[in-house]
Design an enzyme around this catalytic site. Structure first.
Site, PDB file in Angstrom:
ATOM      1  N   ASP A 247    -128.542  49.830 -25.909  1.00  0.00           N
ATOM      2  CA  ASP A 247    -128.570  50.793 -24.812  1.00  0.00           C
ATOM      3  C   ASP A 247    -127.522  51.868 -25.058  1.00  0.00           C
ATOM      4  OD1 ASP A 247    -126.044  49.772 -23.861  1.00  0.00           O
ATOM      5  OD2 ASP A 247    -127.133  48.110 -22.926  1.00  0.00           O
ATOM      6  N   LYS A 269    -130.737  52.901 -20.302  1.00  0.00           N
ATOM      7  CA  LYS A 269    -131.018  53.403 -18.956  1.00  0.00           C
ATOM      8  C   LYS A 269    -129.765  54.109 -18.448  1.00  0.00           C
ATOM      9  CE  LYS A 269    -131.979  49.274 -17.552  1.00  0.00           C
ATOM     10  NZ  LYS A 269    -132.311  48.117 -16.697  1.00  0.00           N
ATOM     11  N   MET A 382    -119.746  51.145 -12.722  1.00  0.00           N
ATOM     12  CA  MET A 382    -120.893  51.982 -12.338  1.00  0.00           C
ATOM     13  C   MET A 382    -120.742  52.528 -10.912  1.00  0.00           C
ATOM     14  SD  MET A 382    -123.908  49.592 -13.992  1.00  0.00           S
ATOM     15  CE  MET A 382    -123.232  48.084 -13.291  1.00  0.00           C
TER      16      MET A 382
END
Length: 458
Positions: A247, A269, A382
């Site tokens: 990723d 993503k 995040m």
């Protein structure tokens, strides 16, 4: 080629060592590991050698060297601080066609000790022909990192199975194909995690069904980005991958450490940009493994810390695909260490709590009351999307608006950046931070200006 590499069977063979100091002890320890019957000539012995003689591992033959001691010995080693005596031992041994090594005196050596990687029965020896022993040691250290500890046990089992494989495959190339698959496939993975009986069953299965390939899925946590924080096991697995799924959190310098001819598929993503769903990733892992491939799924940080690794392993388990997990250095540990911010400190924080700012769509709301303790470090993964709400809610539920905060951007990497402020202005700090980011909230942030040590270099 200055020296011919040889592997010598020293089991129960007499070896004479003249010298009783610590240098001699290091050589004697190596000789006894190889099964040699060591005879020592020395005026006195260092403590390790005294212990070895008391345990009957070696024999203290005499205090002074005499030429007759060379009778019926296999090798000779001189490790005294008397250069004249060392020269005499070399000459006496050479006249009798005995191999002799005078420690740290290359001209007086008919054999030399290499730098050794021991995965018995696999032995790897590295030598610079006596010109640069430190370089040989450095090469050994690099190779040690690449060679898994279970190699020796695999070789032992291979020896036990040689006759079975010869009986099954008459053509040598077929036998090589069988062992190639075993040493790079499920058998090797099972040996790596100590599943000895399962590994033997796998060999049985492959022996009966040579054309049937079984794939596997391996989750590897690659850390926050700096390749130096990749684990040895992670590196070893990457070198064996048929497919690398990665990723956006996997840095190029880590990705480049993977097997060169492995297929590489990006399944990254980003916030508001899920070009591939988690369900699609899970299905891809299973599909590739069912094709008989070793699928290595690279995940930033640690797979089980806000990495959705648990969901991917669940998919493998439900599909009956063999799997394993290689933990990684999670971002909260790596990035804060490189920023000089200890997550706990007796004077500032007695606990640390990890949370994600990107919650499940089912509407689970954070328990803000548990997040505002003044002597607790709060680490938020995040959090950029919800940073304004996070700051407001923490202040609303009692966290002091001037609580120190750090926004660590691209932690541990060459372009790492650390912004310091307060909880009140956290949203403004986050605007200037490049992804991936980590928020640290608590008094330990004040230690950054004193303990910051990492200077990123190009």
């Amino acid at each position: 080629m200055d020296y011919l590499p040889l592997f010598v069977d020293l089991r129960k063979k007499p070896v004479l060592v003249v010298g009783g100091g610590h240098i001699a002890a290091r050589k004697i320890e190596l000789l006894t590991q190889a099964g040699a019957c060591v005879q020592i000539v020395a005026c006195k012995l260092c403590k390790p050698l005294i212990t070895m003689t008391e345990q009957k591992n070696v024999e203290w033959l005499a205090k002074y060297y005499h030429i007759q001691q060379l009778e019926r010995v296999f090798l000779v080693i001189a490790a005294t601080n008397n250069s004249q005596l060392n020269g005499q031992i070399y000459q006496d041994a050479t006249n009798r066609y005995l191999l002799v090594n005078v420690i740290d005196d290359k001209p007086l050596c008919s054999f030399i000790f290499p730098s050794i990687i021991n995965r018995t029965p696999i032995i790897i020896a590295i030598s610079s022909s006596g010109t640069a022993p430190t370089l040989a040691r450095l090469l050994r250290e690099k190779m040690e990192a690449l060679l898994p500890s279970h190699l020796g046990k695999m070789a032992e089992i291979a020896d036990q199975w040689r006759d079975k494989v010869k009986e099954r495959f008459a053509i040598p190339s077929d036998r090589r194909h069988f062992w190639d698959k075993a040493f790079t496939g499920i058998f090797s993975s099972q040996m790596a995690v100590g599943k000895l009986e399962e590994a033997k069953r796998t060999l049985n299965h492959q022996l009966s069904n040579i054309n049937i390939s079984r794939g596997e899925i391996i989750l590897v946590g690659v850390g926050p980005g700096n390749s130096g924080l990749l684990t040895l096991r992670g590196l070893q697995v990457m070198q064996l991958a048929d497919v690398l799924l990665y990723d956006y959190l996997v840095s190029d310098e880590i990705l480049n450490l993977g097997r060169r001819d492995a297929d590489r598929i990006c399944v990254g993503k980003r916030a508001h940009d899920h070009s591939i769903t988690q369900e699609e990733i899970n299905n891809m892992l299973v599909t590739l493994a069912r094709e008989g491939k070793r699928v290595v799924r690279l995940k930033g940080g640690d797979p089980f810390i806000f990495g959705r690794g648990g969901e991917e392993i669940q998919a493998a388990a439900e599909a009956g695909i063999p799997f394993q997990v290689v933990p990684g250095v999670t971002a909260s540990l790596g990035a804060t260490a490189y920023a000089g911010i200890p997550l706990t400190h007796r004077d500032y924080a007695q606990s640390v709590l990890f949370m994600t700012g990107h919650c499940h769509s089912n509407g689970i709301v954070p328990d803000w009351e548990t997040l505002v303790h003044p002597y607790q470090t709060l680490v938020i993964y995040m959090g950029s999307i919800a940073v304004t709400d996070i700051s407001r809610q923490l202040i609303k539920h009692g966290r002091d608006p001037i609580t120190p905060v750090a926004v660590i951007s691209r932690g541990t990497r060459k372009d790492q950046n650390v912004l310091i402020g307060t909880l009140r202005n956290l949203p403004e700090l986050a605007l200037y931070a490049a992804a991936p980011t980590l928020f640290i909230i608590g008094a330990v942030v004040n230690l950054h200006r004193h303990l910051a040590w990492y200077q990123a270099t190009e």
